[in-house]
Scaffold this motif. Structure first.
Motif, PDB file in Angstrom:
ATOM      1  N   TRP A  54     -19.587 123.063  -3.074  1.00 17.24           N
ATOM      2  CA  TRP A  54     -19.767 122.300  -1.830  1.00 17.24           C
ATOM      3  C   TRP A  54     -21.201 122.325  -1.318  1.00 17.24           C
ATOM      4  O   TRP A  54     -21.441 122.323  -0.112  1.00 17.24           O
ATOM      5  CB  TRP A  54     -18.762 122.788  -0.788  1.00 17.24           C
ATOM      6  CG  TRP A  54     -17.382 122.455  -1.244  1.00 17.24           C
ATOM      7  CD1 TRP A  54     -16.765 121.234  -1.191  1.00 17.24           C
ATOM      8  CD2 TRP A  54     -16.458 123.329  -1.895  1.00 17.24           C
ATOM      9  NE1 TRP A  54     -15.517 121.289  -1.767  1.00 17.24           N
ATOM     10  CE2 TRP A  54     -15.297 122.574  -2.209  1.00 17.24           C
ATOM     11  CE3 TRP A  54     -16.491 124.674  -2.267  1.00 17.24           C
ATOM     12  CZ2 TRP A  54     -14.197 123.126  -2.853  1.00 17.24           C
ATOM     13  CZ3 TRP A  54     -15.399 125.222  -2.910  1.00 17.24           C
ATOM     14  CH2 TRP A  54     -14.257 124.451  -3.196  1.00 17.24           C
ATOM     15  N   ASP A  55     -22.145 122.341  -2.229  1.00 21.97           N
ATOM     16  CA  ASP A  55     -23.554 122.086  -1.931  1.00 21.97           C
ATOM     17  C   ASP A  55     -24.017 121.073  -2.960  1.00 21.97           C
ATOM     18  O   ASP A  55     -23.919 121.351  -4.161  1.00 21.97           O
ATOM     19  CB  ASP A  55     -24.407 123.349  -2.139  1.00 21.97           C
ATOM     20  CG  ASP A  55     -24.525 124.222  -0.909  1.00 21.97           C
ATOM     21  OD1 ASP A  55     -24.582 123.664   0.195  1.00 21.97           O
ATOM     22  OD2 ASP A  55     -24.595 125.445  -1.067  1.00 21.97           O
ATOM     23  N   ALA A  56     -24.506 119.940  -2.537  1.00 21.59           N
ATOM     24  CA  ALA A  56     -24.910 118.926  -3.508  1.00 21.59           C
ATOM     25  C   ALA A  56     -26.259 118.331  -3.146  1.00 21.59           C
ATOM     26  O   ALA A  56     -26.595 118.166  -1.970  1.00 21.59           O
ATOM     27  CB  ALA A  56     -23.873 117.808  -3.579  1.00 21.59           C
ATOM     28  N   SER A  57     -27.022 118.008  -4.183  1.00 20.61           N
ATOM     29  CA  SER A  57     -28.211 117.187  -3.999  1.00 20.61           C
ATOM     30  C   SER A  57     -28.233 116.167  -5.135  1.00 20.61           C
ATOM     31  O   SER A  57     -27.792 116.452  -6.249  1.00 20.61           O
ATOM     32  CB  SER A  57     -29.486 118.028  -4.012  1.00 20.61           C
ATOM     33  OG  SER A  57     -29.696 118.591  -5.289  1.00 20.61           O
ATOM     34  N   GLY A  58     -28.733 114.972  -4.828  1.00 24.52           N
ATOM     35  CA  GLY A  58     -28.755 113.938  -5.847  1.00 24.52           C
ATOM     36  C   GLY A  58     -29.258 112.621  -5.296  1.00 24.52           C
ATOM     37  O   GLY A  58     -29.913 112.574  -4.248  1.00 24.52           O
ATOM     38  N   ILE A  59     -28.927 111.550  -6.004  1.00 25.70           N
ATOM     39  CA  ILE A  59     -29.398 110.213  -5.660  1.00 25.70           C
ATOM     40  C   ILE A  59     -28.212 109.305  -5.368  1.00 25.70           C
ATOM     41  O   ILE A  59     -27.214 109.318  -6.093  1.00 25.70           O
ATOM     42  CB  ILE A  59     -30.238 109.631  -6.821  1.00 25.70           C
ATOM     43  CG1 ILE A  59     -31.498 110.487  -7.038  1.00 25.70           C
ATOM     44  CG2 ILE A  59     -30.635 108.193  -6.546  1.00 25.70           C
ATOM     45  CD1 ILE A  59     -32.330 110.070  -8.231  1.00 25.70           C
ATOM     46  N   VAL A  60     -28.315 108.530  -4.302  1.00 24.85           N
ATOM     47  CA  VAL A  60     -27.252 107.598  -3.938  1.00 24.85           C
ATOM     48  C   VAL A  60     -27.129 106.519  -5.012  1.00 24.85           C
ATOM     49  O   VAL A  60     -28.085 105.809  -5.313  1.00 24.85           O
ATOM     50  CB  VAL A  60     -27.522 106.954  -2.563  1.00 24.85           C
ATOM     51  CG1 VAL A  60     -26.447 105.901  -2.260  1.00 24.85           C
ATOM     52  CG2 VAL A  60     -27.563 108.012  -1.467  1.00 24.85           C
ATOM     53  N   VAL A  67     -21.291 101.695   5.307  1.00 25.21           N
ATOM     54  CA  VAL A  67     -22.420 102.636   5.357  1.00 25.21           C
ATOM     55  C   VAL A  67     -23.719 101.879   5.618  1.00 25.21           C
ATOM     56  O   VAL A  67     -24.061 100.940   4.899  1.00 25.21           O
ATOM     57  CB  VAL A  67     -22.532 103.436   4.045  1.00 25.21           C
ATOM     58  CG1 VAL A  67     -23.787 104.311   4.060  1.00 25.21           C
ATOM     59  CG2 VAL A  67     -21.287 104.298   3.844  1.00 25.21           C
ATOM     60  N   THR A  68     -24.417 102.299   6.667  1.00 23.11           N
ATOM     61  CA  THR A  68     -25.675 101.620   7.043  1.00 23.11           C
ATOM     62  C   THR A  68     -26.895 102.530   7.007  1.00 23.11           C
ATOM     63  O   THR A  68     -28.024 102.049   7.096  1.00 23.11           O
ATOM     64  CB  THR A  68     -25.554 101.023   8.457  1.00 23.11           C
ATOM     65  OG1 THR A  68     -25.265 102.081   9.384  1.00 23.11           O
ATOM     66  CG2 THR A  68     -24.447  99.974   8.520  1.00 23.11           C
ATOM     67  N   ASN A  69     -26.682 103.852   6.891  1.00 16.94           N
ATOM     68  CA  ASN A  69     -27.806 104.788   7.002  1.00 16.94           C
ATOM     69  C   ASN A  69     -28.386 105.200   5.655  1.00 16.94           C
ATOM     70  O   ASN A  69     -29.352 105.959   5.604  1.00 16.94           O
ATOM     71  CB  ASN A  69     -27.397 106.035   7.791  1.00 16.94           C
ATOM     72  CG  ASN A  69     -26.184 106.743   7.212  1.00 16.94           C
ATOM     73  OD1 ASN A  69     -25.297 106.101   6.657  1.00 16.94           O
ATOM     74  ND2 ASN A  69     -26.130 108.046   7.343  1.00 16.94           N
ATOM     75  N   PHE A  70     -27.802 104.734   4.542  1.00 10.00           N
ATOM     76  CA  PHE A  70     -28.340 105.018   3.221  1.00 10.00           C
ATOM     77  C   PHE A  70     -28.383 103.748   2.392  1.00 10.00           C
ATOM     78  O   PHE A  70     -27.669 102.785   2.667  1.00 10.00           O
ATOM     79  CB  PHE A  70     -27.476 106.060   2.478  1.00 10.00           C
ATOM     80  CG  PHE A  70     -27.497 107.428   3.088  1.00 10.00           C
ATOM     81  CD1 PHE A  70     -28.659 108.185   3.100  1.00 10.00           C
ATOM     82  CD2 PHE A  70     -26.344 107.969   3.643  1.00 10.00           C
ATOM     83  CE1 PHE A  70     -28.676 109.451   3.668  1.00 10.00           C
ATOM     84  CE2 PHE A  70     -26.348 109.234   4.209  1.00 10.00           C
ATOM     85  CZ  PHE A  70     -27.519 109.975   4.219  1.00 10.00           C
ATOM     86  N   LYS A  71     -29.197 103.786   1.358  1.00 10.51           N
ATOM     87  CA  LYS A  71     -29.244 102.685   0.383  1.00 10.51           C
ATOM     88  C   LYS A  71     -29.286 103.287  -1.012  1.00 10.51           C
ATOM     89  O   LYS A  71     -29.598 104.486  -1.187  1.00 10.51           O
ATOM     90  CB  LYS A  71     -30.471 101.810   0.614  1.00 10.51           C
ATOM     91  CG  LYS A  71     -31.809 102.509   0.406  1.00 10.51           C
ATOM     92  CD  LYS A  71     -32.976 101.591   0.716  1.00 10.51           C
ATOM     93  CE  LYS A  71     -34.315 102.253   0.408  1.00 10.51           C
ATOM     94  NZ  LYS A  71     -34.545 103.490   1.147  1.00 10.51           N
ATOM     95  N   LYS A  72     -28.974 102.494  -2.010  1.00  7.56           N
ATOM     96  CA  LYS A  72     -29.025 102.965  -3.385  1.00  7.56           C
ATOM     97  C   LYS A  72     -30.432 103.469  -3.699  1.00  7.56           C
ATOM     98  O   LYS A  72     -31.424 102.840  -3.337  1.00  7.56           O
ATOM     99  CB  LYS A  72     -28.637 101.842  -4.347  1.00  7.56           C
ATOM    100  CG  LYS A  72     -28.610 102.286  -5.807  1.00  7.56           C
ATOM    101  CD  LYS A  72     -28.119 101.186  -6.729  1.00  7.56           C
ATOM    102  CE  LYS A  72     -28.124 101.680  -8.182  1.00  7.56           C
ATOM    103  NZ  LYS A  72     -27.606 100.671  -9.122  1.00  7.56           N
ATOM    104  N   GLY A  73     -30.504 104.635  -4.349  1.00  6.29           N
ATOM    105  CA  GLY A  73     -31.789 105.222  -4.710  1.00  6.29           C
ATOM    106  C   GLY A  73     -32.279 106.290  -3.762  1.00  6.29           C
ATOM    107  O   GLY A  73     -33.228 107.012  -4.083  1.00  6.29           O
ATOM    108  N   ASP A  74     -31.659 106.426  -2.582  1.00  2.35           N
ATOM    109  CA  ASP A  74     -32.061 107.482  -1.644  1.00  2.35           C
ATOM    110  C   ASP A  74     -31.764 108.859  -2.234  1.00  2.35           C
ATOM    111  O   ASP A  74     -30.701 109.079  -2.842  1.00  2.35           O
ATOM    112  CB  ASP A  74     -31.298 107.344  -0.320  1.00  2.35           C
ATOM    113  CG  ASP A  74     -31.865 106.265   0.578  1.00  2.35           C
ATOM    114  OD1 ASP A  74     -33.006 105.820   0.338  1.00  2.35           O
ATOM    115  OD2 ASP A  74     -31.158 105.858   1.528  1.00  2.35           O
ATOM    116  N   GLU A  75     -32.687 109.789  -2.032  1.00  2.00           N
ATOM    117  CA  GLU A  75     -32.482 111.176  -2.449  1.00  2.00           C
ATOM    118  C   GLU A  75     -31.869 111.938  -1.276  1.00  2.00           C
ATOM    119  O   GLU A  75     -32.446 111.976  -0.183  1.00  2.00           O
ATOM    120  CB  GLU A  75     -33.805 111.805  -2.885  1.00  2.00           C
ATOM    121  CG  GLU A  75     -34.412 111.124  -4.108  1.00  2.00           C
ATOM    122  CD  GLU A  75     -35.684 111.796  -4.593  1.00  2.00           C
ATOM    123  OE1 GLU A  75     -36.203 112.701  -3.892  1.00  2.00           O
ATOM    124  OE2 GLU A  75     -36.166 111.421  -5.682  1.00  2.00           O
TER     125      GLU A  75
END
Length: 322
Positions: free
Chosen positions: A66-72, A79-87
């Motif tokens: 339950w800790d994650a980091s990655g790319i959208v 969803v309005t606060n992220f876009k594809k490619g966000d880290e």
């Protein structure tokens, strides 16, 4: 996609790498291409079947972590606060399907933009332990600038963030740790460090505003000592939700008008994740990594983390950064 799945509860032998279908994000979710996942004590607790608090929420088969980091990779329709490619980095779906996987779908509100200066491995070390630390000392402990806080287990993955966060807020920080970690805790910014192997904190401290039990030691006699060093009206917070206060501890707290709290559930995910990003980007908080493992080495990572002799966060590197 590959994922570490448990089909039964038990030891590290129940951790199986399987091919499963890639999840599809719901309207309020993002699909994250996972680069790294943190390894936390709660992962072991869930793997073994949970405790009284968690058990009712655990359904097999289950992907833990339950800790994650990655790319959208994809965003849901709302969803309005992220876009594809966000880290991004965050705490997905606790205690549901988690981050020991190549992809994860989770609510956008559980993620924030990761600090620009950090690698994915470093970013995955922050969310869950950072949130436990912040919720404990600020949301429950009400710690303010100028107050004195005693952090037990100051060199651990939760304690080291608690030390740094408390310093950022302007508190006077006292930490306890083993002899080997004294210099490390000083470097984190602690004003005083107590060696629990050679010193007795109950003989050295008094009139403490907040005590945070970030140590994995589960001993109500030690809690009595902690209550003794608190000022009247002080606050004692424990991260060990599976180990309740006994009658002696409850009586001591009542006699001294001390408030006792357990961090039963994390709150204010997005607020705190954004705050962590700001602090790290400003150079006010740093990340200490422990060992890094591949997904295939997940059992080894669990076995080593369970020794308790850990400084910094263990990481599962799900895929290499480009």
């Amino acid at each position: 996609m590959k994922a570490v799945i448990i089909n039964e509860f038990g030891g590290t032998d129940v951790l199986k790498i399987e091919e499963v279908e890639r999840p599809v994000p719901a309207a309020d979710e993002i699909l994250v291409k996972v680069y790294a996942s943190g390894v936390n004590p709660v992962d072991r607790v869930v793997r073994e079947g949970g405790n009284d608090v968690l058990r009712p929420y655990l359904n097999l088969p289950l992907i833990i972590g339950w800790d994650a980091s990655g790319i959208v990779e994809e965003i849901g329709s709302n969803v309005t606060n992220f876009k594809k490619g966000d880290e991004v980095y965050g705490i997905p779906n606790f205690p549901g399907n988690g981050s020991y996987a190549e992809y994860i779908a989770a609510k956008a509100s559980q993620f924030a933009l990761k600090p620009e200066s950090l690698t994915f491995n470093e970013a995955a070390a922050i969310p869950l332990t950072g949130l436990v630390a912040a919720n404990s000392i600020f949301d429950f402990g009400k710690l303010e600038a100028g107050q004195r806080v005693f952090i037990q287990g100051a060199s651990g993955s939760v304690g080291n963030f608690a030390v740094q966060f408390a310093k950022v807020k302007g508190a006077y920080v006292i930490g306890s740790c083993s002899t080997d970690n004294i210099e490390f805790v000083k470097q984190l910014g602690a004003d005083e460090v107590i060696d629990y192997k050679t010193q007795h904190f109950e003989e050295l401290l008094q009139d403490i505003d907040v005590v945070f039990e970030a140590s994995s030691v589960r001993d109500n006699n030690e809690r009595l000592k902690s209550i003794a060093v608190l000022k009247k009206g002080g606050i004692f917070i424990s991260a060990n939700v599976d180990f309740p206060f006994d009658d002696a501890v409850k009586e001591a707290m009542e006699k001294k008008n001390v408030k006792g709290e357990f961090l039963a559930a994390q709150t204010n995910h997005l607020t705190w994740l954004n705050q962590f990003t700001q602090w790290i980007n400003e150079g006010k908080v740093k990340v200490t990594l422990g060992k890094e493992y591949s997904l295939e080495e997940v059992a080894e990572a669990h076995e080593e983390s369970e020794t308790g002799q850990v400084r910094g966060k263990f990481i599962l590197e799900v895929r290499k950064e480009n």
